[in-house]
Structures are given as C-alpha cells and as structure tokens.
Scaffold this active site. Structure first.
Site, PDB file in Angstrom:
ATOM      1  CG  ASP A 148      -1.847   1.122   1.356  1.00 32.19           C
ATOM      2  OD1 ASP A 148      -2.367   1.562   0.320  1.00 32.19           O
ATOM      3  OD2 ASP A 148      -2.051   1.610   2.492  1.00 32.19           O
ATOM      4  CD  GLU A 482       1.101  -1.269   9.513  1.00 28.25           C
ATOM      5  OE1 GLU A 482      -0.054  -1.306   9.048  1.00 28.25           O
ATOM      6  OE2 GLU A 482       2.112  -1.604   8.857  1.00 28.25           O
TER       7      GLU A 482
HETATM    8  C1  GCB Z   1      -1.405  -2.296   6.670  1.00 26.08           C
HETATM    9  C2  GCB Z   1      -0.102  -2.215   5.960  1.00 26.08           C
HETATM   10  C3  GCB Z   1       0.254  -0.787   5.563  1.00 26.08           C
HETATM   11  C4  GCB Z   1      -0.988  -0.089   5.030  1.00 26.08           C
HETATM   12  C5  GCB Z   1      -2.027  -0.030   6.140  1.00 26.08           C
HETATM   13  C6  GCB Z   1      -3.331   0.638   5.697  1.00 26.08           C
HETATM   14  O1  GCB Z   1      -1.721  -3.242   7.338  1.00 26.08           O
HETATM   15  O2  GCB Z   1       0.956  -2.796   6.670  1.00 26.08           O
HETATM   16  O3  GCB Z   1       1.256  -0.825   4.598  1.00 26.08           O
HETATM   17  O4  GCB Z   1      -0.716   1.185   4.536  1.00 26.08           O
HETATM   18  O5  GCB Z   1      -2.328  -1.332   6.550  1.00 26.08           O
HETATM   19  O6  GCB Z   1      -3.466   1.837   5.877  1.00 26.08           O
HETATM   20  O7  GCB Z   1      -4.186  -0.059   5.166  1.00 26.08           O
END
Ligand code: GCB
Length: 580
Positions: A148, A482
């Site tokens: 992403d 995250e």
């Molecule tokens: C995730 C990914 C990250 C994305 C994020 C999102 O799990 O690791 O690269 O940008 O979600 O915002 O969906």
C-alpha cells in the site's frame, strides 16, 4: 558494507545534481536523488514499467592516479546496472540497499568517463518486494503489487565516486557492553597490521589496541540512550595505507519475559510506522525533510519508529543514532500475502507459499536482502531490532518452512538484536504458524477502521480479546506496530464519523485504553507518521491518509492528542506514570 566517508586516506565526490534521463524515446533532465515518477507531467513516464537510463559525464580527480576508484550507488529502485562508458561494471537487485564497483581498470585520473545507470522498476514473484507485471487490454505493461505505497522508482539516494587505497579496510563490526567493553572486528582487503583507537565526542582517545579483532575498554563510559544519542568513533588504521572512522554507541538491547530492555531498563516504544515519501521527490532522500521529521517526532514525544516497509537511507539511521531515536529496521519484504490481495480484489485465494507463488527463489532473494541489510546497518546503535517482513501470510501453510531458515539466518548474521515480523490481522494467536520463532510480537491491527468501522465500543472489545490471546499464549512482549485511521484534514464531526479528524483521535484513544490495560504491550507505533502516496484505488484519496501529519507535515487534531499522551514518558509506559 562501509558507508563512503572522507578520511585522511579516502576522498569522496558526490554525484548528486541534474543528470540526463532516457525513458523510451525521450531524453530529459532529471534530479538525483529523487524518484523520477512525480518529476514530469507526462503520465507515460510516471507509469513506465521497465528500464530507464540515468547518464552523465564524470571526471576522476587528477590526484587519484595511485588510488582505487570506487563508484557507489546508495539505491537503484528496484534493480540497477552500472556502465562506465560501455562497460558493465555492476549489477544489483533490490531497490533499497547500496552497491558499489571498483572501476579503477576502466578510468584514468584527471579524465572524464560517461557514467550510465540503468534502473528497472519491475517487481515479480522473485523480487523483494514482490509484484506482477500485467498487460492491459489496450496493450500497455502495467505493474501491480501487493503493498500500500506507490511504487516509486529511480535513483532516490546519492551516487558517489570515492578513492581508497589498494590495501584497505573492507568491513568493521562493533558490539558493545554496558561496562564499556567494545568488541571489534576489522576485515582488510589483504592481511595487514591494524590499529584501533576509540575517540569520545570531544575527539579524545579513550582506548586503543592493535590487531584486527579484540576487545577495548572505555572507562567511565557514556551510554547511548533513547533520547540522548552519545556517540564514539572507532578510528581504524592500517599502517601507512588506510584510515576509516566508524561511529558507534555503547548500549545493549535484550528481551526478557514480556519486556524489552535498552541498557537493562524496560523500554516502551512510542512513535510511528513511517515512509520515505514526500511531494515531488517521491522516495527521494531529502535532508530538509529528515531534519523536520525528527523535529516533529521530538515535538510529539515519539521515541522510535519502524522503517516500514523497506530499509531507509543510511543518513536517516545516522540521524537517529545522533539524536537517540530508536529504530526497528525492516526489510522490503512487504506483500508476501496473496490472501490480502484476493480479499481486496475478490479473486479466488491462491496459496502464498508454494513453488508457483512465493517459493525457493523468493526466499533466496529475501535471504540475500537480509544479508545486505545487516551488513549495512549492524553498527547503528539506534537499530534495536530487525523486522524481517510486514504482514506475511503467517497463518498459511508453508509459512513456517519459508520463515524458519530466514529467522535462523538473521540470528546468525546478528546474534545481538531481537528479531520480529509485523503480523497481519488475519493471523491470530490461534492460527499463526511462526510467532514462536521470534522474540517480539509486532501486531498490525485496525479495529475501528477496517473492522467495526465507526464503532469504537465493539473495536475495543475485539482488540482486547485479540491482544490478551497473544499475551497469554506466547508470554512475549507485544508492540502494536500499526493502528490507525484515515482522516481528511478539515473534516469534523461531534459523532464517530470515519474520515473526520475527531474520529482519528477517538480511534487512537480507544486503542490506548486497551494497551494501558495489558502488561505485555511494550509499545505503540501509530500508522502513519504522515500521509503518503499509494497506487490509485477506491480505498485511497490521493494516497493513504492515516498520517498524524499531512503529507506536507502539518499536524492533524490527533497529533495534539498524541503529544499530550507521550510527553515526558521517557521510555516508560503511559499507564505506569499515570497518577505519579
Ligand atoms: C497495513 C499495511 C500498511 C498499510 C495499512 C493501511 O496493514 O501494513 O502498509 O498502509 O495497513 O493503511 O491499510
């Protein structure tokens, strides 16, 4: 691999600036360092798939007649080929790590040569990160990928020409202990007498020794600490030929039970998953953004970040070393998960790990990448842990066979740092097949965003159940690597309406309430530090908007709330200081 430095025996010429750039039939001026995609108005260049060529004339300094001449490319995303005049002198796969070539035989001191760097941006099922090139119905080649963030390409970091003596220092490894012991090891291009000196920050020699390997002892050592990045220099000398100066910090990291220790003290991570991403430059390294991002991290109380989802420029790690910011250093192995893609596109699921999808050749590329990453970053005190993949299909069959050798390899390459991976939401404590191989559990979770959207009461229940499940089963430290919600600056509501600034703030607070209740949680990295560009898609509004800062680094409402939570923590868990 040593970073090019100017020393009494080495000279350094920086080749950044305006180069010529050939893409298809067109030749234009281009900036180095910068991703090329956003520099031009022509969308055919932005969306180009395949090779482009950067070229320029380079003069070798007149005084280098008796020296070896080396050309170093800090990054060519994702594959590079270097030509001196028409001779191929270096090739490298992997877009976020450096490579170099000794070009002495092809150049002459005082004269010019034509330097060409071919750069290919294609991602396949055997590149790290992976991707697929398809042909569109109208016959264009198009890059698809499973991550992403926008597939920026080109020469996003510096290019250097440097001189070094024929008999030279090849590599240095430094490992430290809290009593001031410095274990060092020096590799030379051929056997030669080595002398080492430790200089403190004022340049005073505080320890010295002879020999290519050994231990030094720094009396009254000043430790490198989160928030106070004290650095020493190891000055390495081969008599009458080469000198190299390697900065280092004295600190230890360790995982015990459910805690993460830096210098023997429990450490709680506050900060972000970041990106190398700015307007116009794409992933181009920019010292002004570097300084400003670190200012903002200090302002908000972030003590750490993860180099999501690839190794960052070495200048970033050096800055973290100097400023005492803690780094989780991540590989570019993002997207080893076909279920995520098929879920988004409604395609039938295929197994992620198999000879037809990600198999032996992918793992080989991943292993090569790990070797190069550890070789580049092993001496940075800021780097406290290796994260070997982001959101792999760790719940799928084949994951263990794929990852077990890579974890072993990482531990062999660096026995001193813990190893982790960032687990996707589909990987639960019940179905994940690899978590026990690692030291720390990094969890990426979006309860209240992708799951229970707009319903924070349900989100809290889900999150608590999820975290307690991991904590009870594994008894390892958990970092929330995250959690985040998109917000469009300027959107407001008194209710829980996704995309508003208030919702992003309430979402983060809902998460924090749960983290504070679970002892095994030793860190919180909000996704993301700043808004960033992605491939176009209906889930994204000119990119991902989960930034706490906008792409041009202005604070959203959530930034102020994080600042209030993180202020004055000094590496302690918020719940442990509440009520003090
Ligand atoms: C995730 C990914 C990250 C994305 C994020 C999102 O799990 O690791 O690269 O940008 O979600 O915002 O969906």
């Amino acid at each position: 691999m040593l970073k090019p430095r100017s020393t009494p025996t080495r000279e350094l010429v920086n080749l950044d600036g305006i180069w010529r750039f050939t893409v298809g039939e067109q030749t234009l001026d281009v900036a180095v360092p910068a991703s090329y995609n956003d520099l031009f108005t022509d969308s055919a260049i932005r969306d180009h798939v395949g090779w482009v060529r950067y070229h320029r004339q380079v003069r070798v300094p007149r005084g280098w007649a008796d020296e070896r001449v080396v050309l170093r490319v800090d990054a060519a995303t994702h594959e590079g080929k270097v030509y001196v005049d028409d001779v191929l002198v270096a090739e490298h796969a992997g877009g976020y790590l450096p490579f170099e070539a000794d070009i002495t035989e092809h150049v002459r001191a005082g004269e010019e040569f034509r330097l060409t760097i071919g750069v290919n941006n294609e991602l396949t099922d055997t590149t790290i990160p992976p991707g697929t090139v398809i042909t569109t119905p109208d016959g264009r080649r198009q890059q698809q990928y499973l991550h992403d963030f926008y597939n920026y390409a080109g020469l996003a970091r510096s290019v250097w020409l440097y001189s070094r003596p024929a008999v030279h220092i090849e590599d240095i490894t430094i490992v430290t202990e809290l009593d001031g012991t410095v274990h060092y090891s020096v590799e030379t291009s051929e056997p030669a007498p080595v002398r080492v000196r430790v200089l403190d920050a004022s340049g005073t020699c505080v320890a010295e020794a002879d020999g290519a390997h050994g231990d030094l002892r720094v009396e009254d050592v000043i430790l490198w600490r989160p928030g106070a990045g004290y650095l020493y220099d190891l000055e390495v000398e081969i008599a009458d030929t080469d000198v190299y100066v390697q900065p280092f910090g004295v600190r230890t990291v360790e995982v015990r039970g459910t805690e993460f220790f830096v210098n023997g003290e429990p450490f709680y991570f506050t900060g972000f998953g970041k990106h190398e991403d700015t307007p116009v430059r794409g992933k181009g390294h920019d010292p002004a953004y570097l300084v400003h991002d670190f200012q903002l991290m200090r302002w908000i109380g972030a003590n750490s970040f993860r180099t999501s989802h690839y190794p960052y420029a070495e200048e970033v790690l050096e800055f973290a070393d100097r400023h005492g910011i803690v780094v989780i250093d991540e590989t570019a192995a993002v997207g080893l998960n076909l279920a995520v893609a098929s879920g988004l596109m409604g395609a039938p699921p295929r197994p992620t790990f198999s000879p037809e999808t990600f198999g032996e050749a992918t793992r080989e590329a991943h292993a090569r990448h790990l070797r190069e990453l550890v070789a580049r970053d092993k001496n940075h005190p800021s780097v406290v842990m290796w994260c070997i993949a982001n959101e792999p299909a760790s719940n799928e069959e084949g994951a263990r066979d794929y990852f077990e050798p890579l974890v072993e390899l990482t531990r062999k390459l660096d026995p001193t740092r813990p190893v982790t991976y960032a687990a996707v939401i589909f990987a639960t404590h019940e179905n994940d097949r690899i978590a026990d191989l690692f030291d720390v559990l990094c969890l990426n979770r979006y309860y209240g965003w992708y799951v229970a959207t707009g319903d924070l009461a349900t989100a809290r229940v889900y999150l608590e159940g999820d975290l307690r499940g991991w904590a009870e089963k594994y008894g390892k430290p958990i970092i929330m690597s995250e959690y985040g919600a998109d917000s469009m600056p300027g959107q407001h509501s008194v209710w829980d309406i996704p995309w508003t600034e208030e919702y992003q703030l309430s979402y983060l607070e809902a998460n924090h309430r749960i983290f504070d209740r679970i002892d095994a949680v030793v860190g919180e990295h909000v996704w993301n530090f700043a808004d960033f560009q992605t491939a176009p898609g209906i889930h994204r509004v000119d990119g991902n908007k989960k930034g706490v800062f906008t792409r041009d680094r202005r604070p959203k409402a959530a930034a102020h709330a994080l600042r209030a939570r993180w202020a004055g923590l000094d590496g302690r868990k918020p719940s442990s200081v509440a009520g003090e």
